[in-house]
Scaffold this active site. Structure first.
Site, short mmCIF file in Angstrom:
data_model
loop_
_atom_site.label_atom_id
_atom_site.label_comp_id
_atom_site.label_asym_id
_atom_site.label_seq_id
_atom_site.Cartn_x
_atom_site.Cartn_y
_atom_site.Cartn_z
N ARG A 87 21.95 35.70 25.22
CA ARG A 87 22.51 36.87 25.70
C ARG A 87 22.53 38.27 24.54
NH1 ARG A 87 26.88 37.71 21.83
NH2 ARG A 87 29.46 38.39 22.38
N LYS A 133 31.91 38.01 17.56
CA LYS A 133 32.82 38.71 18.75
C LYS A 133 33.99 39.45 18.67
CE LYS A 133 34.18 37.96 23.72
NZ LYS A 133 33.71 38.80 24.55
N SER A 177 33.67 31.44 30.62
CA SER A 177 34.83 31.85 29.50
C SER A 177 36.79 31.73 29.42
CB SER A 177 34.44 33.14 27.91
OG SER A 177 33.30 32.71 28.01
N1 TZP Z 1 32.57 34.51 22.86
C1 TZP Z 1 34.01 33.68 22.29
S1 TZP Z 1 33.76 33.57 20.29
C2 TZP Z 1 32.31 33.99 21.13
C3 TZP Z 1 31.83 34.11 21.61
C4 TZP Z 1 30.54 35.15 22.28
C5 TZP Z 1 30.81 34.11 19.48
C6 TZP Z 1 30.21 32.86 18.86
O1 TZP Z 1 30.02 33.41 17.79
P1 TZP Z 1 30.00 32.63 16.01
O2 TZP Z 1 29.24 33.57 15.27
O3 TZP Z 1 29.29 31.21 16.96
O4 TZP Z 1 31.48 32.65 15.29
#
Ligand code: TZP
Ligand code: MG
Length: 267
Positions: free
Chosen positions: A86, A183, A154
């Site tokens: 990503r 995010k 997602s």
């Molecule tokens: N999609 C939903 S939450 C997220 C993504 C890419 C972030 C997840 O990162 P982390 O640091 O594990 O909370």
């Protein structure tokens, strides 16, 4: 009443399962090679069944100078089952050779390699799969482009999960399970009941839980009966990414999955 109920709606907490069954999930196994994949390891054949375990997303912006390959190497050594590339900023030309190397490492470890959003990169290097969000290219279109590959979408609502299943997705990402600052537009954490509903709307598709997952809450995530838990910060913020992954894998392997135990065990 479902497995989880909203006892404290304002906090949206999961009810803890009274007992967690200890059980071992199979470790990654190396597969034999084919002519099409001269790296000695065959590509995955049954994508849906392979969506399981700890899913590490390589966000190198957070990783203190460590790159996608460093993260991949450490996560695979720690036992991750799935790796996702990503990257929101690097151009495709820069990501392409990195993706090739990442997939080679994944093959050697018997793990899946998924590319987030970069359709051209994934197509050109023949990634095991592609993962997209709600504002990316439509899942139906990608299903046609990525025949025989894994398509992940997602989702955060029942409607999105239903649409992903109809479009032919192989798994749905569901979250955020907990609040996350990784995010920025992830929205507020879903509660256990919401996750259960989105999971059901996916019509039996494997579910990858995501968002704010850490060593502290991973057992709780496993108790939701999801197939996989995806993490960014829990691995990439750690000074020792391999050990961080290993601890997550251990917690996950000791977790509990009602969906796999059969209906009589979950009520
Ligand atoms: N999609 C939903 S939450 C997220 C993504 C890419 C972030 C997840 O990162 P982390 O640091 O594990 O909370
Ligand atoms: Mg996206």
């Amino acid at each position: 009443m479902g497995l989880f109920s909203r006892e404290h709606p304002e906090e949206c907490q999961f009810r803890r399962r009274a007992h967690l069954l200890l059980r071992q999930r199979p470790q990654n196994k190396k597969r034999g090679g084919t002519a099409a994949y001269p790296s000695f390891y065959a590509p995955p054949k049954k994508g849906k069944q392979l969506i399981k375990g700890i899913y590490v997303i390589t966000d190198s912006d957070l990783a203190f100078g460590r790159g996608h390959l460093d993260i991949t190497h450490a996560a695979l050594s720690g036992g991750a089952s799935i790796i996702q590339l990503r990257d929101k900023t690097a151009p495709d030309e820069e990501l392409l050779p990195i993706a090739v190397d990442m997939q080679r490492l994944c093959r050697e470890a018997g793990a899946l390699f998924i590319v987030n959003d970069r359709v051209e990169v994934a197509l050109q290097m023949g990634a095991d799969g592609i993962h997209v969000g709600q504002s990316d290219r439509p899942a139906g279109e990608l299903r046609r482009l990525f025949k025989g590959k894994i398509l992940g979408v997602s989702t955060g609502t029942e409607e999105e999960a239903r649409a992903a299943a109809l479009a032919g997705a192989d798994y749905v990402g569901v979250g955020p399970v907990y609040d996350t600052s990784t995010k920025k537009d992830a929205g507020p954490a879903l509660c256990g009941e919401d996750i259960e509903r989105v999971k059901n709307a996916g019509g039996g598709l494997p579910v990858v839980a995501i968002g704010g997952i850490s060593e502290e809450n991973l057992a709780e995530v496993a108790s939701l009966g999801v197939e996989s838990a995806a993490v960014i910060s829990a691995v990439v913020l750690s000074p020792n990414m391999e050990e961080a992954t290993r601890r997550l894998v251990q917690i996950w392997n000791n977790g509990y999955s009602p969906r796999r135990l059969g209906a009589e065990d979950v009520d």
